[in-house]
Every structure is written in C-alpha cells, then in structure tokens.
Design an enzyme around this catalytic site. Structure first.
Site, PDB file in Angstrom:
ATOM      1  N   ASP A 135      16.646  24.206   1.283  1.00 52.43           N
ATOM      2  CA  ASP A 135      15.878  25.046   0.366  1.00 52.43           C
ATOM      3  C   ASP A 135      14.502  24.424   0.166  1.00 52.43           C
ATOM      4  O   ASP A 135      14.386  23.241  -0.160  1.00 52.43           O
ATOM      5  CB  ASP A 135      16.620  25.143  -0.968  1.00 52.43           C
ATOM      6  CG  ASP A 135      16.112  26.315  -1.791  1.00 52.43           C
ATOM      7  OD1 ASP A 135      15.576  27.284  -1.213  1.00 52.43           O
ATOM      8  OD2 ASP A 135      16.254  26.273  -3.027  1.00 52.43           O
ATOM      9  N   HIS A 142       5.436  29.811  -8.576  1.00 51.45           N
ATOM     10  CA  HIS A 142       6.641  29.316  -9.253  1.00 51.45           C
ATOM     11  C   HIS A 142       6.514  27.815  -9.530  1.00 51.45           C
ATOM     12  O   HIS A 142       6.740  27.356 -10.649  1.00 51.45           O
ATOM     13  CB  HIS A 142       7.872  29.595  -8.397  1.00 51.45           C
ATOM     14  CG  HIS A 142       9.119  28.883  -8.850  1.00 51.45           C
ATOM     15  ND1 HIS A 142       9.869  29.306  -9.925  1.00 51.45           N
ATOM     16  CD2 HIS A 142       9.730  27.763  -8.385  1.00 51.45           C
ATOM     17  CE1 HIS A 142      10.907  28.483 -10.085  1.00 51.45           C
ATOM     18  NE2 HIS A 142      10.845  27.540  -9.179  1.00 51.45           N
ATOM     19  N   LYS A 265      22.894  23.305  -8.101  1.00 53.20           N
ATOM     20  CA  LYS A 265      22.549  24.283  -7.069  1.00 53.20           C
ATOM     21  C   LYS A 265      23.681  24.515  -6.080  1.00 53.20           C
ATOM     22  O   LYS A 265      23.482  25.219  -5.093  1.00 53.20           O
ATOM     23  CB  LYS A 265      21.341  23.765  -6.267  1.00 53.20           C
ATOM     24  CG  LYS A 265      20.076  23.542  -7.068  1.00 53.20           C
ATOM     25  CD  LYS A 265      19.285  24.827  -7.205  1.00 53.20           C
ATOM     26  CE  LYS A 265      17.886  24.550  -7.690  1.00 53.20           C
ATOM     27  NZ  LYS A 265      17.072  25.785  -7.671  1.00 53.20           N
ATOM     28  N   SER A 269      25.081  30.412  -3.706  1.00 51.07           N
ATOM     29  CA  SER A 269      23.795  30.976  -3.297  1.00 51.07           C
ATOM     30  C   SER A 269      24.152  32.296  -2.610  1.00 51.07           C
ATOM     31  O   SER A 269      24.929  32.300  -1.657  1.00 51.07           O
ATOM     32  CB  SER A 269      23.062  30.059  -2.319  1.00 51.07           C
ATOM     33  OG  SER A 269      23.012  28.730  -2.811  1.00 51.07           O
ATOM     34  N   THR A 362      11.450  29.735  -4.762  1.00 57.32           N
ATOM     35  CA  THR A 362      11.322  30.902  -5.626  1.00 57.32           C
ATOM     36  C   THR A 362       9.964  31.571  -5.458  1.00 57.32           C
ATOM     37  O   THR A 362       8.925  30.899  -5.481  1.00 57.32           O
ATOM     38  CB  THR A 362      11.521  30.495  -7.090  1.00 57.32           C
ATOM     39  OG1 THR A 362      12.761  29.806  -7.187  1.00 57.32           O
ATOM     40  CG2 THR A 362      11.546  31.706  -8.001  1.00 57.32           C
TER      41      THR A 362
END
Lengths: 431, 431
Positions: A135, A142, A265, A269, A362
């Site tokens: 990621d 963001h 996290k 997802s 993001t």
C-alpha cells in the site's frame, strides 16, 4: 469512442463495450470459480465460451485457452499486455453490432444461453491470487491533511514525501471481494492517549475508518536483483480495481511507532470484483498533482499523463437506510503513478510477481467534499460528518455500509466503469 | 534424549535422530522439488520413500501420502501437529538401531539406495509457499540498543513496546533459501543526512546490514474475523528456521517515516532450508526476557517457558577468506514468543494462512559480543568491527558472506540443529 453492441447495454452502464473488465465468477449451478468478463447486465463465462469454440477466430489465444479454466486471472495476466489487448479487442468485436463473427455469439442462441449469465446471478471472487500487497501513500492531499492534523501545516509532509512514493507492505490474506462483510476488529487502544502513563486496553475498535483507493495488479515478473525501468513499468500493470483500505485509527495510533501500521490495517481490504484493463483506461490518462520537487531520473516517466481521471464516489448507508454520498473526487489526485510505484518498489531488486497488488494510498481532493477518509472529514474526531436524514457520524458504526464507485466518462459519453466496492460493518467478536 | 541410529550420525551433527527436520530438495537426476528430512549426512527423499512403501507401517498417513509429492511443505503442514508428531516419531523409529521396522529401510539396501541422498548432492528450496511474511521486533535488547543509538537511553523503547509485539508486514516474494547470493540493493539515500535541505541521490546501499532472527511457519488457518486464542496458538506453529533479514540502513533511514521500513527490507531475506518442527524444540523451551509490564490477558500464556534456548552464531567470511564469529547469542533473548506474535497478529481477525512466516525480530544479548546486527556492533557507524587477520568492517562489503548457525544442545549432548543460513553479497547493478 462509443461502440454499438447487439447486446442491450444502457448508456450509463459501467460495463460498456469499450470497457470489457475481467473477473472471477461462480454460479449456483457451477460453483467452481472461473474467468469472465462483465458486459452490460451480463457476465460472459470465458471457460464455457472457450469450450463452445468462442475463441475459434482468435488463433493467438488457441494454445493458451486453459487460462480460462483457472480459478484466478493470474495465468491470463501472465500472458502479457499484447495478449490482453488482443483478447479484449476480439471480445469487443464479438459483441459489436456489426460483428465480423456473427456465428460466434450474436446469431448463436445456444452459446448465448450457455455462456451469458445475468450479473445478478453471479458470485464474484477475488480475481487474482495475490502474493504480496503493498500500500502506497501517493494521495498528496490526503497525506497533507492527515499530516497537518497531527503535526501542523509546516511539518505536514515528511522530507521524503515528494521524492519517492512512500509505501509499506500490507497483508494479502485479508483482501476480500466487494460484498464481503467486514468485522470490526479488536485491538489494543489507549482510552486516554494524553495520559502520562500509557496503559492500553483490549477493545473493539472505536475509530473504524475507510480509505478510498485504487489498486493495480501486476502481470509480469522481474528477475530478483533487477529493477524495472520506469518506461517499461506499464508492461507490468494488468489493470485497476477500486480498493477500500479499512483502517482502525485508534489501534494504529498506539501500535505504529516505530515500524508503521500493522494490525490496524490487516483485518480487511475490500476490492471491486472486475479488473479494468490498463488498455481500457488509456483514453482517460491525465496528469497527476503538481510537485515543486524534481524526482530522480529513475522515476521520470516519458508520458506525463500517468494517472487516470476516474470519477470516484464514497456512499455511506446506515442501518436506518439513510444513504449519503460523503465524498466525490478523482483518481487523478495522486502525486505518483502506478508505474512510478512499481519502479520504486523494485529499485532494490525486489522481485515483483504476477498477482501482486499495489494500493495507491487514499485519494482526496483539496475540498472538504472530496476527502477519501473519515479521519480527514471529521478532522481527527473534532467535527461530525452530517448524513442525509439528520444522522451523523464521526467514525463507522456497526451496520454501516460503505460503497466506493468509480467510472471514467468520455467526452462522447462512453463509460469505463469499475462497478462497486462495498462492505458492511458487522459487530466485533465478544471479548 | 540421545537416540542411537543404525545410520552413522556424528555426535555433533545438527541433524540427529532426535531432530528430523523437514525441507524441500531436488537433485541433478530428479529436478522436481519434493519433501525430505535431513538425517546425519543424508536427506531422506520422502516422495521416493513413500513410493517405496516406506510409510506402510504408519496407517495414519496412508490417505495423505500425496503430500510428499508436492513441491512445498504446505500440504504436509496443513495436516496438523498431531500428524507431524506421528510422522516424525515414525521416521525416528525407522532410523533407530533397534527399529521395529527393519525391513522398511535398515535391512533394505535397495530402498536406502533409492531414497537416501548425500546432503552435499542436494539442492535446497524455500520449504513453504509463503503467502504473507510478517517481521516482528521482539528482540528487546536489539530494540533497546538501536533505540538508544537514535533517541538516547531514556526514550530507547517506545511506550507500546512491552505491551504488544511490535511488527510490520514484510515482503514474501524476496524470501530466499540459504546459499542464494544477495545483490546489494539500489535506493534513495541522503549523502548528508544532517543537511538542512534533504536532497536524496540514487545509489548502491552504503550501509548494508544483516539481522539475526528466527522464523516460524504457520500450519493452520483461522477463520477471518476470529482471533487465535493464546493457549491454542501453538497448534498453529509448524516449526522454526533461521532467518537473516538483510537491511539497507541508509535507505531505511530516509524512507521509513511515517509508514515504516519498506524497500530497505524487500530485496532479500534468507532462511535456513530445514524446518525444525515445534515438537523437536519442546525439550529446549525456556523463559524469555523479563518484563516490568504485565501484558493484557489475551497475550498471557499458560506455559511461561515460551521461547527456545537455541545457541546462535553469526560468522562473517570476507573475500580474503578471513572468517570471524562476530556474534554468539541465544534464541531466548525475546520479549514475546511466536505464540504471542501469532495471537496478537490475529487479534483483529486477520486470517493467518498455512505457509505464512513470522520473523522474531533481531536477537541480541546484552553484551557487545552478543549483538545480532552490525548496526548495534558499529554503534551506528561510530566504531569498527574487528575481524580475524586484521580486517575490519562497519557494514557489509561486496564478497562478504554471512552465515547464521543455530543448534540446541541437550544436557546429554543430544543436538537439534538448524544447519546454516548463508548469503554472500554480490555487487549492485550498475546505475
């Protein structure tokens, strides 16, 4: 270019003839997952289509048709971008009003009946076997807003931010397909983060957030030890999906020093089921966010139009049924492209593998209505997010359903859409 | 307990009759990778052993013998710990001097000739298909020393450190088996980290380090959304290997804020080829490092002897041939056990999958001679490490070969060893 099909496809349908996204489906009658494309209100089952000689007019794919019997798209993806191009163009030609191959499907009711399944009868699956998931954090707006909330505007971005696509390795096993319920995670949190003595408790997450992202799948391996040159990187990108990188902000705040986000996290997802091929996104290339920093040569792309103008929306539906579009933004709100992420990822010689997924980070615009996470919208719990019907939110509550939607719209109205990436929050397990 | 075999096994051999570690091998004559055990100076090819009716006296394994024809140990691992116990005990009994099954191997020259391959003729492979790799930071002495170097003794450990096993998701695709050369990575570094304006360059890593760790493999899936209870965690641990988590310290220093180590850790992680089963390590259980913090209930283990007393060594051989043992320590230098790491990893509901690997974090003792990374030994480049023959090092140079070795030694002299985890640095690719 808007193409006309013999199949009835609504003008606003995400799965138009110019799209042809690939996914993995199963049906009640045939529970084994297999490849398909989405077109109009239908999935074309590629396994059955191949066995009904659907690819008889595309000699290139003949020796490789077994890829359409696999349970993931990895084998098809491995065939490389020229083959994706050929198969997509061929399938477009099969569905064209003036198809040169009318006997393959248009005038062949029995093959239509065997291979076209209404999307509403289809179960989608995670389309790739994902080896590694990384990621990134390339959504500058963001990163700036979040940095500003925690460190003030002067120090919002770290010194490295504009020089390289900041990223971290994520968890592949918890990537789920749209529609999969998302259980509120347990974890260690601080009830009073300002207390002198930090004493965590085990609790259900109290700051459950979503993150609006794009995901890209890798379709080519590099040799270990050999970085991927930036102007070859696009050969490695199979296609793109919508990604909701659910985040437990309170767990993250406590755990993340010094090695970064971990369990905050790793519980889920969500991705949209249909992979929109890189080819289909070509007409929607545009330039990303401006930077006042010149990147090093290994990250300089020949084509400056290196991101996609995808209209993105986040819709929050509460258990009362109230439905609010809480964010509208564009996929172009990125400082780095997937090509740059991939090249930077492999600059050390890291081997990238077919099926690996890269998350963009993001995606937020600069305006309040364009923010891709609740953390930004609630200014780190300082304000509430107002919903339709008088409800309000700080973070997500049990029963809330978040849907990300994405579509590219051409000047002639033609659409290349992603469908939905949807997930509903279910209560935490009892402690 | 020291057991006597009809096979000649040296007293100091790592692969004694009380060990029976599992790996994946291939040979020049049979290039397809398949499972094997290491015993004495030999590998027993389990695929051929099964096809020669070697398991005829173990009815439990009969319906599952196909696992010995796989190219990884995942299928065998999935059978669960009771099956690992049964197969290991059976294989011990086959090699026992007074074996109850002499016709299976002891008195059966043709099966011996078919299935016993000298280890020197064997090519080892990564033993598991690794879905996700997570690296922890449970080596308290390492974390303290590194924290002290960067933040001073008062702030050496972050407030969360003793409450939870700090960890981060790592890169699975770059895990390689012992003996694989390690290419010095390229990456962004700062030539002058103290300069006001941070301007990176692309360079070969100048601070290439190693990290002495243990790795544990997962052998059981949990359902997504369901944490693994701490006192069931050991059912999920297949076994342990040695792990060298190569690290590019200069790349790491520039990239790691705010999301943690990324490319600095993704170019290679080396593991020893033979998985020492959890059962084999049972006699060497001991208590880990003391903590002045009481962990939350979900991390409290019934058995306080939750780490292993494994004698660990790091040997550095330079291209001149000079060979120096640069560190000697023990696997007990951990604040958290693999059970605790696994339970914490899954507390959010994260699905753990067979083949996942957990790294312990760098294992260091308190003394200078017990430090498991060069960063600690050179005090962040402040001192040099003196080698045999007058050479010295700060970080690793091209041509250096690092070997980690690990062995448990019982009071009666019996040994359960890991063999070697070895890697040689080859020069970076040209920029």
């Amino acid at each position: 270019m808007s193409l006309k099909s013999w199949l009835s496809i609504a003008a606003d349908c995400h799965f138009s003839l110019v799209n042809i996204p690939f996914g993995i489906i199963s049906t009640q009658g045939r529970p084994t997952p297999r490849p398909a494309i989405a077109i109009g209100e239908y999935a074309l089952d590629l396994d059955l289509f191949a066995s009904h000689n659907g690819f008889s007019a595309l000699s290139l794919i003949q020796p490789h048709q077994h890829v359409f019997s696999d349970t993931t798209l990895n084998a098809f993806a491995s065939l490389g971008r020229p083959m994706h191009t050929a198969v997509r163009k061929y399938l477009q030609s099969v569905f064209l009003e003036s198809t040169p191959f009318p006997d393959v499907l248009k005038n062949n009711k029995s093959v239509q009946e065997a291979c076209l399944v209404p999307l509403k009868d289809v179960q989608n699956h995670v389309p790739m076997q994902i080896g590694d998931y990384t990621d990134f954090y390339a959504g500058l707006n963001h990163a700036f807003t979040v940095g500003e909330l925690f460190r003030g505007a002067a120090n919002a971005l770290q010194p490295n931010y504009k020089h390289l696509p900041v990223g971290y390795h994520g968890r592949a096993s918890s990537i789920v397909v749209s529609g999969t319920p998302v259980r509120r995670p347990l974890g260690q949190i601080l009830e009073d983060p300002t207390a002198e003595v930090k004493k965590p408790i085990l609790s259900a997450c109290r700051k459950l957030d979503m993150e609006l992202e794009l995901g890209a799948f890798v379709c080519k391996n590099n040799n270990m030890g050999e970085p991927i040159p930036i102007n070859e990187a696009e050969d490695y990108i199979f296609g793109v999906v919508l990604l909701n990188d659910w985040s437990a902000r309170d767990i993250q705040a406590w755990e993340y020093v010094p090695l970064g986000p971990f369990t905050a996290k790793n519980f889920a997802s969500s991705i949209s089921p249909w992979v929109v091929l890189s080819d289909a996104l070509e007409p929607y290339r545009t330039t990303g966010l401006d930077s006042d920093v010149e990147v090093l040569d290994y990250l300089k792309e020949r084509n400056k139009k290196n991101v996609y103008d995808i209209k993105l929306e986040v819709i929050l539906k509460t258990s009362s049924g109230a439905t609010t579009t809480i964010s509208r933004t564009s996929g172009k709100n990125l400082l780095f492209s997937f090509n740059q992420m991939l090249t930077h990822h492999s600059i050390t010689g890291c081997p990238m593998r077919v099926g690996d997924m890269l998350g963009s980070g993001t995606i937020s615009g600069k305006e309040a209505s364009e923010r891709g996470s609740l953390l930004e919208q609630n200014r780190n719990s300082k304000t509430v997010i107002k919903l339709e019907g008088g409800e309000q939110r700080v973070f997500l509550e049990d029963g809330d359903e978040v849907t990300i939607s994405g579509v590219c719209v051409g000047e002639d109205g033609s659409r290349v859409g992603f469908g939905d990436c949807r997930g509903k929050i279910v209560p935490a397990v009892k402690i």
